[in-house]
Design a protein around this motif. Structure first.
Motif, PDB file in Angstrom:
ATOM      1  N   PRO A  13      -1.721  21.821  -8.192  1.00 40.50           N
ATOM      2  CA  PRO A  13      -0.565  21.726  -7.312  1.00 40.50           C
ATOM      3  C   PRO A  13      -0.222  20.259  -7.060  1.00 40.50           C
ATOM      4  CG  PRO A  13      -2.507  22.223  -6.022  1.00 40.50           C
ATOM      5  CD  PRO A  13      -2.927  22.227  -7.468  1.00 40.50           C
ATOM      6  N   PRO A  14       1.067  19.968  -6.837  1.00 38.82           N
ATOM      7  CA  PRO A  14       1.445  18.570  -6.622  1.00 38.82           C
ATOM      8  C   PRO A  14       0.788  18.004  -5.372  1.00 38.82           C
ATOM      9  CG  PRO A  14       3.352  20.033  -6.392  1.00 38.82           C
ATOM     10  CD  PRO A  14       2.187  20.875  -6.783  1.00 38.82           C
ATOM     11  N   PRO A  15       0.191  16.826  -5.482  1.00 40.29           N
ATOM     12  CA  PRO A  15      -0.496  16.256  -4.314  1.00 40.29           C
ATOM     13  C   PRO A  15       0.494  15.806  -3.250  1.00 40.29           C
ATOM     14  CG  PRO A  15      -0.497  14.696  -6.116  1.00 40.29           C
ATOM     15  CD  PRO A  15       0.081  15.965  -6.652  1.00 40.29           C
ATOM     16  N   HIS A  16       0.064  15.911  -2.017  1.00 44.04           N
ATOM     17  CA  HIS A  16       0.880  15.472  -0.896  1.00 44.04           C
ATOM     18  C   HIS A  16       0.890  13.942  -0.861  1.00 44.04           C
ATOM     19  CE1 HIS A  16       2.183  15.013   3.315  1.00 44.04           C
ATOM     20  NE2 HIS A  16       2.810  16.152   3.086  1.00 44.04           N
ATOM     21  N   LEU A  17       1.924  13.377  -0.267  1.00 48.48           N
ATOM     22  CA  LEU A  17       2.058  11.924  -0.219  1.00 48.48           C
ATOM     23  C   LEU A  17       0.890  11.278   0.526  1.00 48.48           C
ATOM     24  CD1 LEU A  17       3.701   9.406  -0.865  1.00 48.48           C
ATOM     25  CD2 LEU A  17       4.986   9.788   1.227  1.00 48.48           C
ATOM     26  N   VAL A  18       0.396  11.934   1.574  1.00 47.65           N
ATOM     27  CA  VAL A  18      -0.732  11.366   2.334  1.00 47.65           C
ATOM     28  C   VAL A  18      -1.976  11.270   1.450  1.00 47.65           C
ATOM     29  CG1 VAL A  18      -2.223  11.714   4.326  1.00 47.65           C
ATOM     30  CG2 VAL A  18       0.221  12.198   4.513  1.00 47.65           C
ATOM     31  N   ARG A  19      -2.212  12.282   0.627  1.00 45.17           N
ATOM     32  CA  ARG A  19      -3.361  12.244  -0.285  1.00 45.17           C
ATOM     33  C   ARG A  19      -3.207  11.098  -1.285  1.00 45.17           C
ATOM     34  NH1 ARG A  19      -6.326  17.035  -3.391  1.00 45.17           N
ATOM     35  NH2 ARG A  19      -6.428  17.680  -1.228  1.00 45.17           N
ATOM     36  N   CYS A  20      -1.992  10.922  -1.798  1.00 47.39           N
ATOM     37  CA  CYS A  20      -1.742   9.817  -2.730  1.00 47.39           C
ATOM     38  C   CYS A  20      -1.928   8.463  -2.047  1.00 47.39           C
ATOM     39  CB  CYS A  20      -0.340   9.932  -3.318  1.00 47.39           C
ATOM     40  SG  CYS A  20      -0.158  11.314  -4.456  1.00 47.39           S
ATOM     41  N   LEU A  21      -1.528   8.355  -0.782  1.00 50.89           N
ATOM     42  CA  LEU A  21      -1.726   7.106  -0.039  1.00 50.89           C
ATOM     43  C   LEU A  21      -3.210   6.797   0.127  1.00 50.89           C
ATOM     44  CD1 LEU A  21       0.996   7.405   2.740  1.00 50.89           C
ATOM     45  CD2 LEU A  21       0.925   5.734   0.903  1.00 50.89           C
ATOM     46  N   VAL A  22      -3.991   7.807   0.462  1.00 51.67           N
ATOM     47  CA  VAL A  22      -5.436   7.600   0.642  1.00 51.67           C
ATOM     48  C   VAL A  22      -6.078   7.198  -0.687  1.00 51.67           C
ATOM     49  CG1 VAL A  22      -7.606   8.755   1.196  1.00 51.67           C
ATOM     50  CG2 VAL A  22      -5.599   9.105   2.651  1.00 51.67           C
ATOM     51  N   MET A  49       0.833  -1.210   0.000  1.00 53.47           N
ATOM     52  CA  MET A  49       0.000   0.000   0.000  1.00 53.47           C
ATOM     53  C   MET A  49       0.866   1.257   0.000  1.00 53.47           C
ATOM     54  SD  MET A  49      -3.191  -0.828   2.447  1.00 53.47           S
ATOM     55  CE  MET A  49      -4.049  -2.354   2.333  1.00 53.47           C
ATOM     56  N   LEU A  50       1.933   1.254   0.790  1.00 46.58           N
ATOM     57  CA  LEU A  50       2.848   2.407   0.801  1.00 46.58           C
ATOM     58  C   LEU A  50       3.505   2.581  -0.562  1.00 46.58           C
ATOM     59  CD1 LEU A  50       4.549   1.990   4.293  1.00 46.58           C
ATOM     60  CD2 LEU A  50       2.946   3.769   3.603  1.00 46.58           C
ATOM     61  N   LEU A  51       3.915   1.478  -1.171  1.00 50.84           N
ATOM     62  CA  LEU A  51       4.524   1.547  -2.493  1.00 50.84           C
ATOM     63  C   LEU A  51       3.524   2.060  -3.531  1.00 50.84           C
ATOM     64  CD1 LEU A  51       7.034   0.978  -4.200  1.00 50.84           C
ATOM     65  CD2 LEU A  51       6.194  -1.345  -4.504  1.00 50.84           C
ATOM     66  N   ALA A  52       2.269   1.648  -3.421  1.00 49.33           N
ATOM     67  CA  ALA A  52       1.245   2.128  -4.352  1.00 49.33           C
ATOM     68  C   ALA A  52       1.061   3.638  -4.224  1.00 49.33           C
ATOM     69  CB  ALA A  52      -0.080   1.413  -4.100  1.00 49.33           C
ATOM     70  N   GLY A  53       1.091   4.162  -2.996  1.00 46.12           N
ATOM     71  CA  GLY A  53       0.979   5.602  -2.797  1.00 46.12           C
ATOM     72  C   GLY A  53       2.162   6.360  -3.366  1.00 46.12           C
ATOM     73  N   VAL A  54       3.365   5.833  -3.164  1.00 49.56           N
ATOM     74  CA  VAL A  54       4.571   6.482  -3.688  1.00 49.56           C
ATOM     75  C   VAL A  54       4.567   6.457  -5.214  1.00 49.56           C
ATOM     76  CG1 VAL A  54       7.083   6.278  -3.819  1.00 49.56           C
ATOM     77  CG2 VAL A  54       5.945   6.057  -1.626  1.00 49.56           C
ATOM     78  N   LEU A  55       4.130   5.344  -5.801  1.00 46.87           N
ATOM     79  CA  LEU A  55       4.088   5.256  -7.261  1.00 46.87           C
ATOM     80  C   LEU A  55       3.013   6.171  -7.847  1.00 46.87           C
ATOM     81  CD1 LEU A  55       4.692   1.451  -7.832  1.00 46.87           C
ATOM     82  CD2 LEU A  55       6.323   3.328  -7.950  1.00 46.87           C
ATOM     83  N   LEU A  56       1.903   6.347  -7.140  1.00 46.60           N
ATOM     84  CA  LEU A  56       0.895   7.310  -7.595  1.00 46.60           C
ATOM     85  C   LEU A  56       1.448   8.726  -7.532  1.00 46.60           C
ATOM     86  CD1 LEU A  56      -1.919   8.060  -8.553  1.00 46.60           C
ATOM     87  CD2 LEU A  56      -2.673   8.000  -6.173  1.00 46.60           C
ATOM     88  N   LYS A  57       2.183   9.049  -6.481  1.00 46.48           N
ATOM     89  CA  LYS A  57       2.825  10.369  -6.364  1.00 46.48           C
ATOM     90  C   LYS A  57       3.802  10.576  -7.515  1.00 46.48           C
ATOM     91  CE  LYS A  57       4.576  13.926  -3.807  1.00 46.48           C
ATOM     92  NZ  LYS A  57       4.275  15.146  -4.530  1.00 46.48           N
ATOM     93  N   ALA A  58       4.570   9.524  -7.862  1.00 45.46           N
ATOM     94  CA  ALA A  58       5.504   9.626  -8.987  1.00 45.46           C
ATOM     95  C   ALA A  58       4.762   9.834 -10.301  1.00 45.46           C
ATOM     96  CB  ALA A  58       6.370   8.373  -9.062  1.00 45.46           C
ATOM     97  N   ALA A  59       3.645   9.141 -10.485  1.00 44.38           N
ATOM     98  CA  ALA A  59       2.853   9.318 -11.708  1.00 44.38           C
ATOM     99  C   ALA A  59       2.299  10.737 -11.790  1.00 44.38           C
ATOM    100  CB  ALA A  59       1.720   8.296 -11.756  1.00 44.38           C
ATOM    101  N   CYS A  60       1.864  11.278 -10.659  1.00 42.20           N
ATOM    102  CA  CYS A  60       1.360  12.657 -10.642  1.00 42.20           C
ATOM    103  C   CYS A  60       2.477  13.647 -10.971  1.00 42.20           C
ATOM    104  CB  CYS A  60       0.751  12.989  -9.289  1.00 42.20           C
ATOM    105  SG  CYS A  60      -0.792  12.144  -8.960  1.00 42.20           S
ATOM    106  N   ASP A  61       3.678  13.384 -10.461  1.00 39.93           N
ATOM    107  CA  ASP A  61       4.813  14.259 -10.769  1.00 39.93           C
ATOM    108  C   ASP A  61       5.180  14.183 -12.245  1.00 39.93           C
ATOM    109  OD1 ASP A  61       4.929  15.059  -8.146  1.00 39.93           O
ATOM    110  OD2 ASP A  61       6.562  13.689  -7.601  1.00 39.93           O
ATOM    111  N   LEU A  62       5.154  12.984 -12.817  1.00 39.23           N
ATOM    112  CA  LEU A  62       5.469  12.838 -14.238  1.00 39.23           C
ATOM    113  C   LEU A  62       4.421  13.485 -15.131  1.00 39.23           C
ATOM    114  CD1 LEU A  62       6.834   9.191 -14.378  1.00 39.23           C
ATOM    115  CD2 LEU A  62       8.109  11.292 -14.785  1.00 39.23           C
ATOM    116  N   CYS A  63       3.182  13.527 -14.663  1.00 40.98           N
ATOM    117  CA  CYS A  63       2.098  14.129 -15.450  1.00 40.98           C
ATOM    118  C   CYS A  63       1.916  15.612 -15.160  1.00 40.98           C
ATOM    119  CB  CYS A  63       0.794  13.382 -15.194  1.00 40.98           C
ATOM    120  SG  CYS A  63       0.814  11.710 -15.840  1.00 40.98           S
ATOM    121  N   SER A  64       2.769  16.183 -14.333  1.00 44.48           N
ATOM    122  CA  SER A  64       2.753  17.615 -14.003  1.00 44.48           C
ATOM    123  C   SER A  64       1.430  18.056 -13.405  1.00 44.48           C
ATOM    124  CB  SER A  64       3.075  18.459 -15.239  1.00 44.48           C
ATOM    125  OG  SER A  64       4.311  18.088 -15.784  1.00 44.48           O
ATOM    126  N   VAL A  65       0.974  17.356 -12.384  1.00 46.49           N
ATOM    127  CA  VAL A  65      -0.248  17.739 -11.694  1.00 46.49           C
ATOM    128  C   VAL A  65       0.063  18.964 -10.838  1.00 46.49           C
ATOM    129  CG1 VAL A  65      -1.951  17.019  -9.978  1.00 46.49           C
ATOM    130  CG2 VAL A  65      -1.147  15.403 -11.686  1.00 46.49           C
TER     131      VAL A  65
END
Length: 143
Positions: free
Chosen positions: A37-46, A19-35
């Protein structure tokens, strides 16, 4: 289902790590897609936990439906994947749009990038497991 000690240990250790890895990978996908404002890691985890909670029963249902439709295991797996991916893409996009405050096309892009990153990371983990297994087995044969 009867869980042994090894399976329970893998479930209780691997589940939270996954689950932690899934949140980190979602954060990375958001960074690559230039979202922005960049979402916080906690939001990506949820968001990742919500997607896991939706995707697991959906994948299991697609698996059961594929088994009932396909005459062999390979065809059943193919049918399950072909049923699961478009449905999960739409559900993920519908979750990404309000939670990340993006447009639908960028939500699809985030889903695609996240899926590709997950596939690469999954392949690397499988190769590490196979490599470790081979190394341990070869050391055992030396003695």
């Amino acid at each position: 289902m009867n869980l042994g000690t090894n399976e329970a240990l893998m479930l209780f250790i691997g589940g939270p790590i996954g689950m932690l890895l899934a949140g980190v990978l979602l954060k990375a996908a958001c960074d690559l897609c230039s979202v922005e404002p960049p979402p916080h890691l906690v939001r990506c985890l949820v968001i990742a936990i919500v997607l896991i909670a939706i995707g697991a029963p959906l994948g299991y249902g697609a698996h059961l439906l594929g088994k009932s439709l396909g005459p062999s295991e390979n065809i059943a797996a193919l049918v399950a994947v072909l049923l699961f991916l478009p449905v999960f893409a739409v559900i993920s996009t519908l979750i990404f749009v309000p939670s990340l405050r993006v447009r639908p096309l960028k939500g699809v892009k985030i889903w695609l990038v996240q899926t590709l990153i997950n596939a690469v990371v999954g392949a690397v983990v499988v190769m590490l497991v196979i490599g470790g297994w081979t190394t341990v087995d070869s050391i055992r044969r030396l003695f």
